[in-house]
Motif scaffolding. Structure first.
Motif, mmCIF file in Angstrom:
data_model
loop_
_atom_site.group_PDB
_atom_site.id
_atom_site.type_symbol
_atom_site.label_atom_id
_atom_site.label_comp_id
_atom_site.label_asym_id
_atom_site.label_seq_id
_atom_site.Cartn_x
_atom_site.Cartn_y
_atom_site.Cartn_z
ATOM 1 N N GLU A 2 -7.343 1.146 4.030
ATOM 2 C CA GLU A 2 -7.392 2.160 5.073
ATOM 3 C C GLU A 2 -6.349 1.806 6.127
ATOM 4 O O GLU A 2 -6.383 0.720 6.696
ATOM 5 C CB GLU A 2 -8.788 2.166 5.690
ATOM 6 N N LEU B 88 -5.842 1.083 -4.378
ATOM 7 C CA LEU B 88 -4.898 0.104 -4.880
ATOM 8 C C LEU B 88 -5.656 -0.771 -5.858
ATOM 9 O O LEU B 88 -6.535 -1.536 -5.454
ATOM 10 C CB LEU B 88 -4.333 -0.724 -3.719
ATOM 11 N N VAL C 40 0.832 -1.212 0.000
ATOM 12 C CA VAL C 40 0.000 0.000 0.000
ATOM 13 C C VAL C 40 0.861 1.255 0.000
ATOM 14 O O VAL C 40 0.548 2.233 -0.693
ATOM 15 C CB VAL C 40 -1.030 0.011 1.148
ATOM 16 N N PHE C 41 1.978 1.256 0.721
ATOM 17 C CA PHE C 41 2.817 2.451 0.768
ATOM 18 C C PHE C 41 3.642 2.639 -0.500
ATOM 19 O O PHE C 41 3.981 3.760 -0.859
ATOM 20 C CB PHE C 41 3.721 2.431 1.995
ATOM 21 N N VAL D 93 -6.262 6.877 7.074
ATOM 22 C CA VAL D 93 -5.644 7.307 5.827
ATOM 23 C C VAL D 93 -6.079 6.341 4.729
ATOM 24 O O VAL D 93 -5.860 5.137 4.834
ATOM 25 C CB VAL D 93 -4.108 7.336 5.946
ATOM 26 N N GLY E 23 0.133 2.094 -3.582
ATOM 27 C CA GLY E 23 -1.172 2.708 -3.375
ATOM 28 C C GLY E 23 -1.160 4.190 -3.695
ATOM 29 O O GLY E 23 -0.136 4.857 -3.582
ATOM 30 N N LYS E 24 -2.313 4.696 -4.098
ATOM 31 C CA LYS E 24 -2.468 6.127 -4.373
ATOM 32 C C LYS E 24 -3.201 6.759 -3.195
ATOM 33 O O LYS E 24 -4.329 6.387 -2.886
ATOM 34 C CB LYS E 24 -3.265 6.338 -5.656
ATOM 35 N N PHE E 25 -2.557 7.710 -2.538
ATOM 36 C CA PHE E 25 -3.162 8.405 -1.409
ATOM 37 C C PHE E 25 -4.409 9.151 -1.879
ATOM 38 O O PHE E 25 -4.391 9.852 -2.887
ATOM 39 C CB PHE E 25 -2.169 9.389 -0.791
ATOM 40 N N LEU E 26 -5.503 9.017 -1.107
ATOM 41 C CA LEU E 26 -6.754 9.693 -1.452
ATOM 42 C C LEU E 26 -7.211 10.711 -0.418
ATOM 43 O O LEU E 26 -7.612 11.810 -0.764
ATOM 44 C CB LEU E 26 -7.875 8.667 -1.667
ATOM 45 N N PHE F 209 -9.886 -0.353 -1.986
ATOM 46 C CA PHE F 209 -9.334 0.658 -1.095
ATOM 47 C C PHE F 209 -8.655 0.000 0.099
ATOM 48 O O PHE F 209 -9.070 -1.068 0.551
ATOM 49 C CB PHE F 209 -10.440 1.588 -0.582
ATOM 50 N N TYR G 246 -6.163 4.872 0.869
ATOM 51 C CA TYR G 246 -5.386 4.675 -0.355
ATOM 52 C C TYR G 246 -6.216 3.864 -1.343
ATOM 53 O O TYR G 246 -7.024 3.031 -0.942
ATOM 54 C CB TYR G 246 -4.104 3.881 -0.072
#
Length: 78
Positions: free
Chosen positions: A46, A40, A18-19, A36, A22-25, A44, A38
């Motif tokens: 969290e 993927l 995820v880090f 937080v 993943g795309k931060f949303l 999603f 993301y």
């Protein structure tokens, strides 16, 4: 990667994935917790942080539902 394939990863591999991919949303802060979000692939992830200790306390995965609703600015009752 599918949601099923993601869930089959170890917890450490889930965080790494995820880090790194993943795309931060969005971020939502409720009390002492920070959520937080993301994206993927087609689901999603969290990541839940304890604000006081500044450490990760959990991770969740979903495609829809109540977990995703908290990131909407639409009030529950109009």
């Amino acid at each position: 990667m599918t949601l099923y394939e993601y869930k089959m990863l170890s917890e450490d591999e889930q965080y790494d994935t995820v880090f790194s991919k993943g795309k931060f949303l969005d971020i939502v802060i409720e009390g002492n917790s920070k959520y937080v979000l993301y994206a993927l692939d087609k689901f999603f992830v969290e990541v839940i942080w304890d604000n006081e200790k500044d450490e990760i306390i959990g991770i969740g995965q979903f495609k829809e539902g109540d977990s995703l609703d908290k990131y909407s600015n639409v009030p529950k009752e109009i």
